[in-house]
Design an enzyme around this catalytic site. Structure first.
Site, mmCIF file in Angstrom:
data_model
loop_
_atom_site.group_PDB
_atom_site.id
_atom_site.type_symbol
_atom_site.label_atom_id
_atom_site.label_comp_id
_atom_site.label_asym_id
_atom_site.label_seq_id
_atom_site.Cartn_x
_atom_site.Cartn_y
_atom_site.Cartn_z
ATOM 1 N N ASN A 198 0.986 0.754 14.646
ATOM 2 C CA ASN A 198 2.002 1.248 13.716
ATOM 3 C C ASN A 198 1.563 2.482 12.930
ATOM 4 O OD1 ASN A 198 0.160 -0.518 12.382
ATOM 5 N ND2 ASN A 198 1.592 -0.786 10.695
ATOM 6 N N GLY A 218 -3.773 -6.470 12.929
ATOM 7 C CA GLY A 218 -2.756 -6.745 13.929
ATOM 8 C C GLY A 218 -2.016 -8.027 13.624
ATOM 9 N N THR A 242 -2.862 -13.138 17.103
ATOM 10 C CA THR A 242 -4.041 -12.504 17.689
ATOM 11 C C THR A 242 -5.248 -12.698 16.789
ATOM 12 O OG1 THR A 242 -2.622 -10.838 18.721
ATOM 13 C CG2 THR A 242 -4.970 -10.362 18.649
ATOM 14 N N GLU A 261 -6.940 -8.320 8.954
ATOM 15 C CA GLU A 261 -5.762 -7.895 8.192
ATOM 16 C C GLU A 261 -4.569 -8.136 9.101
ATOM 17 O OE1 GLU A 261 -2.719 -6.634 6.838
ATOM 18 O OE2 GLU A 261 -3.313 -4.674 7.582
ATOM 19 N N CYS A 270 3.045 -3.165 7.710
ATOM 20 C CA CYS A 270 2.837 -4.552 7.301
ATOM 21 C C CYS A 270 3.172 -4.773 5.829
ATOM 22 C CB CYS A 270 1.401 -4.981 7.576
ATOM 23 S SG CYS A 270 0.155 -3.960 6.767
ATOM 24 N N GLU A 329 -10.419 -5.090 2.702
ATOM 25 C CA GLU A 329 -10.866 -3.761 3.081
ATOM 26 C C GLU A 329 -10.727 -2.837 1.885
ATOM 27 O OE1 GLU A 329 -8.419 -2.798 6.472
ATOM 28 O OE2 GLU A 329 -9.782 -3.819 7.839
#
Length: 480
Positions: free
Chosen positions: A151, A227, A231, A249, A283, A461
């Site tokens: 994205n 992602g 996953t 994240e 997101c 992060e």
């Protein structure tokens, strides 16, 4: 046809098995290039290059790292037009967005961590009366993995790589196979900046093959992944028994809470942006809009009017507000949510249709979509859709809206619109989110921790949080 190559040990190489994947232009719906379908052998080659480079890179001075990362930042700035063109072509986002947000932020990521590493300090604790001192060092981990999404391709790719190499690690990185172009171009920039061979290695390919080989590698010691939540769960299952450090994240289903005492015009303008920026493929987008009942009808009317004025079109047209969705599969996924909305679930207020753009008839374009829903438990409010679709609902009390805001499995961000200080202090504590914006959205300070709660991820992060993740603490006790 553009051919992308792996970047390993400072060189651009074809995949060992010479297998390739088609790369699509989302605004045309056409193949415009090919990328490597890398396998375990390519990942091993990248790992060996990184492992070979680690002893030298981990012992470079902070000033040397600062100089090289700063040079990378400068070269990204100097190549802004070329990188933005590549991002718009590869991702489908408006060129104007890539030029003002994505590429400048990629430069800022390197610039920030070039400086941050020079301020990242060890700790000392003197044991008074015991004639001893404890020193805590932060040491580089070794070879680490950075896996980024489609994205915000270069924006998020550099958000991981910059702190990893600033902290003295060497990296095996995998960009999304859907948007690989700017990661490929970054390799050229790193060579020009003088980054030593093997410090950064970029391996392209499918998540199920290339990504799997990376997360399974026994000697890659940490994984930073952005992602989807499913996953992320898969990565955690693989990585946990191998005792790897993990930063995940993941998804979001973010509430946007609007009280009647807000600055209405500013709220309305920002809410359009927080709903549909980057085709809603961020997101952090506020995909669930809760509006105080006293202004709900007014908001509904004004919001629909504003959104209906947004131009869906060619990413390279300066008047375009909303470009193409990233892939045909993703377009079909988002459209399926719209088509499955029944009368008992909600009411379509605007949008929901594919858009035929002149000279881009096969592109993946969709109208921005607004649906009024009646129950926070519906699929539209519970599942991450990740596209230009938002829901709106009225609420009456603080308690009611907080309960609805928190009643999802995600907890990434929330936005609160109010000028009531007491309410602000109370609700920001009650919202189950890693980030809460008050009277703004996506106003970022790179020093602050970034990440979410619940199914939105593990770890943080940004700033020193990223440098802590990419280092290991070592305690040394000296008795004198």
């Amino acid at each position: 046809m553009k051919k992308i190559l792996n970047y390993i040990d400072g060189e651009f190489t074809a995949p060992i098995q010479n297998n390739w994947i088609e790369n699509f232009n989302p605004s045309k719906g056409e193949v415009y290039g090919h990328i490597p379908n890398s396998t375990k052998e390519d990942v091993e080659k990248a790992y060996q290059a990184a492992q070979k480079a680690f002893p030298s890179w981990s012992t470079t001075t902070l000033n040397q790292r600062h100089t090289i990362l700063s040079k990378i930042a400068l070269l990204i700035e100097e190549n802004l037009e070329n990188l933005a063109q590549a991002e718009a072509l590869d991702n489908g986002k408006p060129l104007s967005l890539a030029k003002t947000i994505d590429i400048p932020r990629a430069s800022s990521n390197f610039k920030f961590f070039a400086n941050a590493i020079t301020q990242f300090s060890s700790e000392a604790h003197e044991s008074i009366g015991k004639d001893a001192i404890n020193i805590t060092l932060r040491e580089s981990i070794g070879v680490v993995a950075c896996i980024s999404p489609w994205n915000l391709p270069l924006y998020l790719f550099t958000w991981k790589i910059a702190p990893a190499i600033a902290a003295g690690n060497c990296v095996v990185a995998k960009p999304s196979e859907i948007t690989p172009m700017t990661a490929f171009l970054l390799g050229e920039i790193c060579n020009k900046a003088g980054l030593p061979n093997g410090v950064l290695n970029i391996v392209h390919g499918l998540g199920s093959i290339t990504g799997q080989a990376i997360i399974e590698h026994p000697n890659i010691k940490a994984i930073s992944f952005t992602g989807g939540t499913s996953t992320g769960a898969h990565i955690a299952r693989i990585a946990a028994p191998l005792f790897k450090k993990l930063s995940l994240e993941l998804g979001g289903k973010n509430p946007n809470i609007i009280f009647s005492d807000c600055d209405y015009d500013e709220m309305l303008e920002t809410t359009v942006r927080s709903s549909f920026a980057n085709q809603g493929q961020i997101c952090l987008c506020g995909s669930r809009i809760f509006v105080e009942a006293t202004i709900f009808e007014k908001f509904k009317k004004d919001f629909v009017k504003k959104v209906s004025a947004l131009k869906v079109g060619d990413p390279f047209c300066s008047k375009t507000d909303i470009g193409a969705l990233v892939s045909k599969t993703h377009l079909e996924k988002v459209k399926s949510y719209i088509d499955s909305t029944g009368e008992e679930t909600g009411k379509l207020l605007f949008g929901g249709k594919k858009v035929n753009v002149e000279n881009n008839e096969n592109g993946y374009f969709l109208q921005p979509t607004i649906i009024e829903v009646y129950d926070n438990k519906c699929r539209l409010n519970q599942e991450e859709i990740f596209g230009p679709l938002v829901t709106i609902m009225p609420f009456n009390t603080e308690e009611e809206v907080v309960q609805m805001a928190n009643d999802v499995k995600y907890g990434l961000s929330a936005t609160l619109w109010t000028n009531n200080l007491n309410r602000t202090m109370k609700l920001t504590k009650q919202l189950h989110s890693g980030i809460v914006w008050v009277n703004t959205w996506l106003l970022r300070d790179l020093r602050t921790p970034f990440g979410g709660k619940k199914a939105s991820g593990v770890g943080r992060e940004g700033g020193n949080e990223a440098l802590r993740f990419f280092t290991e603490p070592k305690n040394i006790c000296i008795k004198y």
